[in-house]
Scaffold this motif. Sequence first.
Motif, mmCIF file in Angstrom:
data_model
loop_
_atom_site.group_PDB
_atom_site.id
_atom_site.type_symbol
_atom_site.label_atom_id
_atom_site.label_comp_id
_atom_site.label_asym_id
_atom_site.label_seq_id
_atom_site.Cartn_x
_atom_site.Cartn_y
_atom_site.Cartn_z
ATOM 1 N N TRP A 302 0.804 -1.217 0.000
ATOM 2 C CA TRP A 302 0.000 0.000 0.000
ATOM 3 C C TRP A 302 0.837 1.267 0.000
ATOM 4 O O TRP A 302 0.312 2.361 0.182
ATOM 5 C CB TRP A 302 -0.941 -0.039 1.203
ATOM 6 C CG TRP A 302 -1.813 -1.247 1.095
ATOM 7 C CD1 TRP A 302 -1.562 -2.497 1.595
ATOM 8 C CD2 TRP A 302 -3.015 -1.354 0.351
ATOM 9 N NE1 TRP A 302 -2.556 -3.366 1.216
ATOM 10 C CE2 TRP A 302 -3.459 -2.696 0.462
ATOM 11 C CE3 TRP A 302 -3.784 -0.447 -0.387
ATOM 12 C CZ2 TRP A 302 -4.627 -3.145 -0.142
ATOM 13 C CZ3 TRP A 302 -4.949 -0.900 -0.982
ATOM 14 C CH2 TRP A 302 -5.354 -2.234 -0.862
ATOM 15 N N ARG A 303 2.120 1.126 -0.244
ATOM 16 C CA ARG A 303 2.983 2.302 -0.396
ATOM 17 C C ARG A 303 4.133 1.918 -1.317
ATOM 18 O O ARG A 303 4.381 0.752 -1.578
ATOM 19 C CB ARG A 303 3.523 2.758 0.959
ATOM 20 C CG ARG A 303 4.402 1.726 1.675
ATOM 21 C CD ARG A 303 5.001 2.302 2.950
ATOM 22 N NE ARG A 303 5.956 1.383 3.564
ATOM 23 C CZ ARG A 303 5.654 0.496 4.492
ATOM 24 N NH1 ARG A 303 4.400 0.391 4.903
ATOM 25 N NH2 ARG A 303 6.586 -0.296 5.001
ATOM 26 N N GLY A 304 4.828 2.946 -1.812
ATOM 27 C CA GLY A 304 5.958 2.682 -2.689
ATOM 28 C C GLY A 304 5.582 2.703 -4.155
ATOM 29 O O GLY A 304 4.406 2.751 -4.529
ATOM 30 N N PRO A 305 6.574 2.663 -5.043
ATOM 31 C CA PRO A 305 6.343 2.847 -6.484
ATOM 32 C C PRO A 305 5.566 1.719 -7.143
ATOM 33 O O PRO A 305 5.026 1.904 -8.240
ATOM 34 C CB PRO A 305 7.765 2.946 -7.050
ATOM 35 C CG PRO A 305 8.624 2.213 -6.059
ATOM 36 C CD PRO A 305 8.005 2.495 -4.721
ATOM 37 N N TRP A 306 5.489 0.551 -6.502
ATOM 38 C CA TRP A 306 4.789 -0.563 -7.130
ATOM 39 C C TRP A 306 3.374 -0.750 -6.600
ATOM 40 O O TRP A 306 2.651 -1.645 -7.054
ATOM 41 C CB TRP A 306 5.585 -1.857 -6.908
ATOM 42 C CG TRP A 306 6.754 -2.005 -7.842
ATOM 43 C CD1 TRP A 306 7.768 -1.114 -8.028
ATOM 44 C CD2 TRP A 306 7.028 -3.105 -8.715
ATOM 45 N NE1 TRP A 306 8.662 -1.587 -8.958
ATOM 46 C CE2 TRP A 306 8.230 -2.812 -9.390
ATOM 47 C CE3 TRP A 306 6.392 -4.308 -8.968
ATOM 48 C CZ2 TRP A 306 8.784 -3.681 -10.325
ATOM 49 C CZ3 TRP A 306 6.946 -5.177 -9.894
ATOM 50 C CH2 TRP A 306 8.135 -4.859 -10.571
ATOM 51 N N ALA A 307 2.946 0.063 -5.675
ATOM 52 C CA ALA A 307 1.663 -0.164 -5.013
ATOM 53 C C ALA A 307 0.499 -0.209 -5.996
ATOM 54 O O ALA A 307 -0.461 -0.953 -5.786
ATOM 55 C CB ALA A 307 1.421 0.910 -3.955
ATOM 56 N N GLY A 308 0.541 0.571 -7.054
ATOM 57 C CA GLY A 308 -0.567 0.621 -7.993
ATOM 58 C C GLY A 308 -0.494 -0.390 -9.114
ATOM 59 O O GLY A 308 -1.365 -0.407 -9.993
ATOM 60 N N ARG A 309 0.524 -1.257 -9.099
ATOM 61 C CA ARG A 309 0.674 -2.213 -10.196
ATOM 62 C C ARG A 309 -0.175 -3.462 -9.971
ATOM 63 O O ARG A 309 -0.402 -3.878 -8.849
ATOM 64 C CB ARG A 309 2.145 -2.622 -10.350
ATOM 65 C CG ARG A 309 3.037 -1.474 -10.769
ATOM 66 C CD ARG A 309 4.361 -1.979 -11.318
ATOM 67 N NE ARG A 309 5.201 -0.869 -11.758
ATOM 68 C CZ ARG A 309 6.203 -0.987 -12.610
ATOM 69 N NH1 ARG A 309 6.531 -2.174 -13.100
ATOM 70 N NH2 ARG A 309 6.904 0.076 -12.975
ATOM 71 N N ARG A 310 -0.594 -4.032 -11.085
ATOM 72 C CA ARG A 310 -1.251 -5.335 -11.020
ATOM 73 C C ARG A 310 -0.221 -6.389 -10.644
ATOM 74 O O ARG A 310 0.969 -6.222 -10.914
ATOM 75 C CB ARG A 310 -1.868 -5.694 -12.371
ATOM 76 C CG ARG A 310 -2.936 -4.724 -12.852
ATOM 77 C CD ARG A 310 -3.375 -5.062 -14.269
ATOM 78 N NE ARG A 310 -4.397 -4.146 -14.732
ATOM 79 C CZ ARG A 310 -4.153 -2.970 -15.299
ATOM 80 N NH1 ARG A 310 -2.891 -2.565 -15.453
ATOM 81 N NH2 ARG A 310 -5.132 -2.184 -15.689
ATOM 82 N N GLY A 311 -0.700 -7.477 -10.061
ATOM 83 C CA GLY A 311 0.244 -8.532 -9.705
ATOM 84 C C GLY A 311 -0.454 -9.807 -9.294
ATOM 85 O O GLY A 311 -1.635 -9.804 -8.938
ATOM 86 N N PHE A 312 0.289 -10.883 -9.351
ATOM 87 C CA PHE A 312 -0.176 -12.199 -8.928
ATOM 88 C C PHE A 312 0.917 -12.854 -8.098
ATOM 89 O O PHE A 312 2.073 -12.423 -8.110
ATOM 90 C CB PHE A 312 -0.518 -13.071 -10.139
ATOM 91 C CG PHE A 312 -1.754 -12.641 -10.886
ATOM 92 C CD1 PHE A 312 -2.986 -13.184 -10.574
ATOM 93 C CD2 PHE A 312 -1.680 -11.680 -11.895
ATOM 94 C CE1 PHE A 312 -4.134 -12.795 -11.253
ATOM 95 C CE2 PHE A 312 -2.813 -11.283 -12.584
ATOM 96 C CZ PHE A 312 -4.040 -11.842 -12.263
ATOM 97 N N ASP A 313 0.548 -13.926 -7.408
ATOM 98 C CA ASP A 313 1.491 -14.648 -6.562
ATOM 99 C C ASP A 313 2.779 -14.987 -7.305
ATOM 100 O O ASP A 313 3.889 -14.753 -6.817
ATOM 101 C CB ASP A 313 0.803 -15.928 -6.065
ATOM 102 C CG ASP A 313 1.641 -16.767 -5.127
ATOM 103 O OD1 ASP A 313 2.775 -17.142 -5.512
ATOM 104 O OD2 ASP A 313 1.178 -17.096 -4.027
ATOM 105 N N SER A 314 2.664 -15.556 -8.489
ATOM 106 C CA SER A 314 3.854 -15.989 -9.232
ATOM 107 C C SER A 314 4.785 -14.820 -9.539
ATOM 108 O O SER A 314 6.015 -14.972 -9.533
ATOM 109 C CB SER A 314 3.436 -16.678 -10.528
ATOM 110 O OG SER A 314 2.657 -15.813 -11.339
#
Length: 443
Positions: A302-314
């Motif tokens: 919920w913070r940092g430059p990647w917070a808004g990126r989509r993502g999955f476990d893998s």
Amino acid sequence: MTDDFTRAAWAVLGGPAELVERISYREVPGALAARLPVRQPARAAVAVCALAAAELRDARGGAAVAGLLVDEGAVAAAFRSEKLLRIAGRPSDTFAPHSGFWRTADGWVRTHANYPHHRERLLSALGLAPDASAAVLAELLAGRAAEQVQEAVYAAGGLAVAVGSAEPEPGLPLVERSALPGTGRRLAAAEQPAAGARVLDLSRVIAGPVATRTLALLGADVLRIDSPRLPETADAHADTGFGKRSALLDLDRPEELAVLRELAAAADVVVTGYRPGALDRFGLTPEQLPGTVLVQLNAWGWRGPWAGRRGFDSLVQARVGIALREGTAQAPGALPAQALDHGTGYLAAAGVLRALAERQRTGAGAHLRYSLAGTAHWLLTTPMGRAAGADQAAEADPSPYLTETPSAYGVLHHPRPPLPGHDNWAAGPTAWGTDRPEFLSRS
């Protein structure tokens, strides 16, 4: 007896310290065998969920539980539920041909293209035709830099990460907890921990649906809502739809958005699984849901430059160093299960149960935030994780932990729930999107 993972998880959930000693484990050699000690956080996530269920049952006047024996074999099977599932005799589909590890000019990249729209964006970002084969993708990626691929695919709305060994945002917590204003809402006395609790499930894939599947097991009235323009795969829904109902609402239609807002206002629990801020415009902010237990899940925190990126476990496993730890000199590897997803799901369910127990006492709601990256940080940095040696035993036989349930998709052969004292869900999954958008339990 309990361990560092169990105590740490129960502590961050705010649980009374003396209760954690009720937990014990039945050890099973080869359960989630891996180089990293994934067995310990997996069983801890299930254990604190079971303990939180017992606490809530006690708060609602149910029978007290003296001890909880968690079976590592049951945990290992449950954490591999999508792999072990058989639908009318056939295996479920898991990873698509365009998902996986690919060698690049300077290392490796991991892609996720199980959904058609993600595959289309991946191929489009790389200048490939929509019907390009996995072999064509491999040939192209071999000549590109991993970080270049990552950023190009991200910009196009696809999913790819450069395989690395550093967390995008170090030190993410396992859970972030805060109180919401109370409305005096409480659940009536009941023997089942979550009986009558209305749960609005606005999540997809594994982590959120595992959390709400677990709440359904414990008696909650769970309604999953999806957009008709973002379909779920039948196999994924067959895996995580136990005990729930599933309906569709198009939130771009004012009358259907109004239905969602009514459901959210009536819910005891709202679980969301989208990127930060994605559902705010629909009236699903903490400020707009007083007295509710609001759970928000995402991939990167919920913070940092990647917070808004989509993502999955893998992808999280690949980025934060798990893939390198589990791999060989020839290629990266992976944990024996989507353990970040499943672990986060059980931890989220535990947080809900604890928050409902607190609400019974105080009337206040709660806001809980989880991420797959936070669960990965827990795995990689808990003291037991640093000290434990490799667990490379042969994978434990899951067959003693499997059962069958009829469903809208045919007979499902699947793992039993891992929570002690619960053999199966009350009902199998209904067909995705075919139920009415309404709760069955009364307020």
